[in-house]
Design an enzyme around this catalytic site. Structure first.
Site, PDB file in Angstrom:
ATOM      1  N   CYS A   1       0.834  -1.208   0.000  1.00 13.57           N
ATOM      2  CA  CYS A   1       0.000   0.000   0.000  1.00 13.57           C
ATOM      3  C   CYS A   1       0.862   1.249   0.000  1.00 13.57           C
ATOM      4  CB  CYS A   1      -0.945  -0.004   1.192  1.00 13.57           C
ATOM      5  SG  CYS A   1      -0.121  -0.288   2.741  1.00 13.57           S
TER       6      CYS A   1
ATOM      7  N   GLU B   1      -3.909   3.321  -8.268  1.00  9.97           N
ATOM      8  CA  GLU B   1      -3.053   2.317  -7.636  1.00  9.97           C
ATOM      9  C   GLU B   1      -3.017   1.077  -8.538  1.00  9.97           C
ATOM     10  OE1 GLU B   1      -4.391   0.260  -3.911  1.00  9.97           O
ATOM     11  OE2 GLU B   1      -2.425   0.917  -3.234  1.00  9.97           O
TER      12      GLU B   1
HETATM   13  P1  NAI Z   1     -10.315  -5.950  -0.985  1.00 16.54           P
HETATM   14  O1  NAI Z   1     -10.301  -4.601  -0.369  1.00 16.54           O
HETATM   15  O2  NAI Z   1     -11.591  -6.366  -1.619  1.00 16.54           O
HETATM   16  O3  NAI Z   1      -9.899  -7.057   0.098  1.00 16.54           O
HETATM   17  C1  NAI Z   1      -9.297  -6.797   1.333  1.00 16.54           C
HETATM   18  C2  NAI Z   1      -9.983  -7.586   2.433  1.00 16.54           C
HETATM   19  O4  NAI Z   1     -11.347  -7.169   2.526  1.00 16.54           O
HETATM   20  C3  NAI Z   1     -10.035  -9.103   2.207  1.00 16.54           C
HETATM   21  O5  NAI Z   1      -9.896  -9.773   3.439  1.00 16.54           O
HETATM   22  C4  NAI Z   1     -11.443  -9.308   1.684  1.00 16.54           C
HETATM   23  O6  NAI Z   1     -11.938 -10.609   1.890  1.00 16.54           O
HETATM   24  C5  NAI Z   1     -12.203  -8.307   2.516  1.00 16.54           C
HETATM   25  N1  NAI Z   1     -13.504  -7.901   1.977  1.00 16.54           N
HETATM   26  C6  NAI Z   1     -13.883  -7.825   0.675  1.00 16.54           C
HETATM   27  N2  NAI Z   1     -15.166  -7.411   0.582  1.00 16.54           N
HETATM   28  C7  NAI Z   1     -15.605  -7.197   1.846  1.00 16.54           C
HETATM   29  C8  NAI Z   1     -16.838  -6.753   2.406  1.00 16.54           C
HETATM   30  N3  NAI Z   1     -17.863  -6.417   1.635  1.00 16.54           N
HETATM   31  N4  NAI Z   1     -16.929  -6.641   3.744  1.00 16.54           N
HETATM   32  C9  NAI Z   1     -15.886  -6.950   4.540  1.00 16.54           C
HETATM   33  N5  NAI Z   1     -14.703  -7.385   4.070  1.00 16.54           N
HETATM   34  C10 NAI Z   1     -14.556  -7.512   2.740  1.00 16.54           C
HETATM   35  O7  NAI Z   1      -9.120  -5.958  -2.031  1.00 16.54           O
HETATM   36  P2  NAI Z   1      -8.753  -7.028  -3.185  1.00 16.54           P
HETATM   37  O8  NAI Z   1      -9.928  -7.258  -4.054  1.00 16.54           O
HETATM   38  O9  NAI Z   1      -8.098  -8.197  -2.593  1.00 16.54           O
HETATM   39  O10 NAI Z   1      -7.654  -6.189  -4.005  1.00 16.54           O
HETATM   40  C11 NAI Z   1      -8.052  -5.215  -4.968  1.00 16.54           C
HETATM   41  C12 NAI Z   1      -7.142  -4.015  -4.901  1.00 16.54           C
HETATM   42  O11 NAI Z   1      -7.202  -3.435  -3.615  1.00 16.54           O
HETATM   43  C13 NAI Z   1      -5.665  -4.273  -5.119  1.00 16.54           C
HETATM   44  O12 NAI Z   1      -5.345  -4.324  -6.483  1.00 16.54           O
HETATM   45  C14 NAI Z   1      -5.062  -3.077  -4.458  1.00 16.54           C
HETATM   46  O13 NAI Z   1      -5.071  -1.968  -5.331  1.00 16.54           O
HETATM   47  C15 NAI Z   1      -5.977  -2.802  -3.301  1.00 16.54           C
HETATM   48  N6  NAI Z   1      -5.455  -3.351  -2.040  1.00 16.54           N
HETATM   49  C16 NAI Z   1      -4.854  -2.490  -1.171  1.00 16.54           C
HETATM   50  C17 NAI Z   1      -4.284  -2.975  -0.012  1.00 16.54           C
HETATM   51  C18 NAI Z   1      -3.602  -2.087   0.956  1.00 16.54           C
HETATM   52  O14 NAI Z   1      -2.640  -2.497   1.574  1.00 16.54           O
HETATM   53  N7  NAI Z   1      -4.088  -0.888   1.185  1.00 16.54           N
HETATM   54  C19 NAI Z   1      -4.276  -4.408   0.298  1.00 16.54           C
HETATM   55  C20 NAI Z   1      -4.983  -5.237  -0.653  1.00 16.54           C
HETATM   56  C21 NAI Z   1      -5.528  -4.697  -1.789  1.00 16.54           C
END
Ligand code: NAI
Ligand code: MG
Length: 484
Positions: free
Chosen positions: A289, A388
């Site tokens: 991130c 990003e």
């Molecule tokens: P995401 O934000 O959907 O997933 C992160 C976490 O949220 C996972 O544990 C997932 O199961 C959970 N999650 C998903 N939908 C949810 C809901 N409705 N309610 C509660 N929890 C929920 O991210 P994803 O799809 O894995 O990655 C997509 C993009 O997000 C990446 O390409 C990146 O740009 C960004 N990302 C940023 C991160 C950071 O460190 N800030 C970490 C991971 C992804």
């Protein structure tokens, strides 16, 4: 230092009230991203099980956990740190296999996870309130009380270390927790549950549930008995988590994405700036991130710097995380597609590929690799500048001078981190003041540690984790005032 993992004996079932709950329903496979093969199938916790987990955390909050003295809580957290270190070889191997990250980085993550428990262990018995002078007829003081049951929604890029970053201060402050790891990388959080038990953390204090975000994650953040949600992930999911938390007035910490600049001025130590830029952009294949995914470089040194950058990237090795390459795979096919699409779109709208730009297939590996890529963006509205990417892609912007560099650095919807390389202290400090960001690194990207507060502004979110600031999300201040 890798360790053989017996996948048959890994604890894959949800951990609720100190016990593993055997399940026979849906499973989600977790993959080895280097080979695209399934490592194991992890049972999904549905809404009912999540409710059980929250109930168990709620019971423990006023029950066994409330009876543990702060000093004993502190000792338990120190034991957790010790046990993580003791198990570091296995945990690092597991983390590298499950996420694809290079082994040395996984080892670093495990040590940092231990440090979080150690750091917050040291404060668990020192969280104290104030007395407030109201004159001779009153006594007034504040109590620091745990906010209650906390939910931790964990991303796949730093699985154990993000879990520890939220869990350690939550426990230090006397909260209980339900952890929902990412479906791509659930293994180390599941193992951590056993470590917590061994350290003496009572049943129910920490529960671990696994499954898809829209099932397990959504059930957890919508649960009315969750008092605080610590979320790390994408902006869109973050917004949906905030909406869910609003439904029952839970507080939230939002650690969302970034598009953080690394500014290199011509007067900098350019060798250090080069090493720093490479690390900023390509650590964990750019799935960070706080990655420095945008190089903003002063024109007068740009040609030479970019030539050296390309030469260094040309020498990068690829491979399985366990073989400790410069560049490992991306976590999933979905992430690979996402990175590929943004690179393609950015090229179409005028970004110039200086090196890389394609999906990569290292010999004998069927997994999800992308070449380390450098895109020169002539237009600051280009997608590669504004979005990003979360892959091994560095975008370059050329600045006429310092003021122009500051302007370019600021111009994205994100505000997580910014780095600057210069020998001019005034410019470094001016930049620090100017930039909207949660943290600024001067002459060393990623400078700092578990002690230094971390969080975002703008679309990067809000709330601070790490350091003493990171505790504040986990306690309420209650004021007690007596008329004498
Ligand atoms: P995401 O934000 O959907 O997933 C992160 C976490 O949220 C996972 O544990 C997932 O199961 C959970 N999650 C998903 N939908 C949810 C809901 N409705 N309610 C509660 N929890 C929920 O991210 P994803 O799809 O894995 O990655 C997509 C993009 O997000 C990446 O390409 C990146 O740009 C960004 N990302 C940023 C991160 C950071 O460190 N800030 C970490 C991971 C992804
Ligand atoms: Mg995996």
């Amino acid at each position: 230092m890798t360790q053989h993992i017996d996948f048959g004996s890994l604890p894959l079932n949800p951990f609720i009230d100190g016990k593993r709950i055997a399940l026979s329903g849906d499973v989600v496979p977790t993959y080895d991203p280097a080979s695209a093969s399934v490592l194991c199938n992890v049972p999904v916790s549905d809404e009912n099980l999540v409710a059980d987990a929250v109930r168990s955390a709620k019971r423990a909050l006023k029950g066994p956990w409330a009876k543990v003295t702060p000093a004993e809580r502190s000792r338990m957290l120190f034991r957790v740190a010790q046990l993580i270190r003791h198990d570091a070889a296995r945990l690092a191997t597991l983390e590298s296999l499950d996420s694809g990250k290079p082994l040395r980085e996984a080892k670093g993550d495990i040590e940092t996870s231990a440090r979080y428990f150690e750091y917050y262990a040291g404060i668990a018995d020192k969280l104290q309130g104030d007395t407030i002078p109201l004159g001779p007829d009153f006594v007034s003081f504040t109590l620091h009380e745990p906010v209650g049951v906390t939910a931790h929604i964990i991303p796949w890029n730093f699985p154990l270390v993000t879990t520890a970053r939220g869990l350690a201060p939550a426990l230090a402050a006397g909260c209980t927790a339900v952890v929902k790891p990412a479906e791509q990388t659930p293994l180390t959080a599941l193992v951590l549950a056993d470590i917590l038990t061994e350290a003496g953390v009572p049943p129910g204090v920490v529960n671990v549930v696994c499954g898809p975000g829209d099932v397990t994650g959504a059930s957890l953040v919508n649960h009315p008995d969750v008092a605080h949600v610590t979320f790390t992930g994408s902006v869109e999911t973050g917004k949906s988590v905030m909406r869910a938390a609003a439904g029952h007035v839970a507080s939230v910490t939002m650690e969302l994405g970034g598009k953080s600049p690394v500014v290199v001025l011509a007067d900098a130590n350019l060798d250090e700036a080069l090493a720093g830029t490479l690390k900023a952009a390509f650590m964990n294949a750019g799935q960070v991130c706080s990655a420095g995914s945008r190089l903003v470089i002063e024109k007068s040194c740009a040609d030479d710097f970019l030539a050296k950058l390309k030469a260094r990237i040309g020498d990068f090795t690829y491979g399985r995380g366990l073989d400790d390459p410069d560049i490992g795979p991306l976590v999933s096919d979905e992430q690979l597609q996402r990175v590929g699409n943004i690179v393609a779109q950015s090229r179409k709208s005028g970004a110039e590929v200086l090196i890389g730009g394609n999906v990569k297939r290292p010999a004998n590996l069927a997994g999800w690799f992308h070449e380390p890529t450098v895109l020169l963006a002539h237009d600051r509205r280009n997608q590669a500048v504004q979005e990003e990417i979360f892959g091994p892609v560095l975008t370059v912007q050329i600045a006429d001078d310092f003021d122009h560099a500051c302007e370019l650095a600021e111009d994205t919807p994100f505000g997580l981190v910014g780095g600057i390389y210069t020998k001019d202290v005034s410019k470094a400090l001016r930049f620090s003041r100017h930039l909207s960001a949660g943290q600024v690194f001067i002459n060393q990207y990623f400078a700092g540690g578990v002690e230094t507060p971390f969080g975002g502004t703008k679309n990067s979110g809000f709330g601070r984790e790490k350091g003493l600031e990171g505790l504040k999300a986990y306690y309420h201040v209650k004021t007690v005032t007596a008329r004498l």
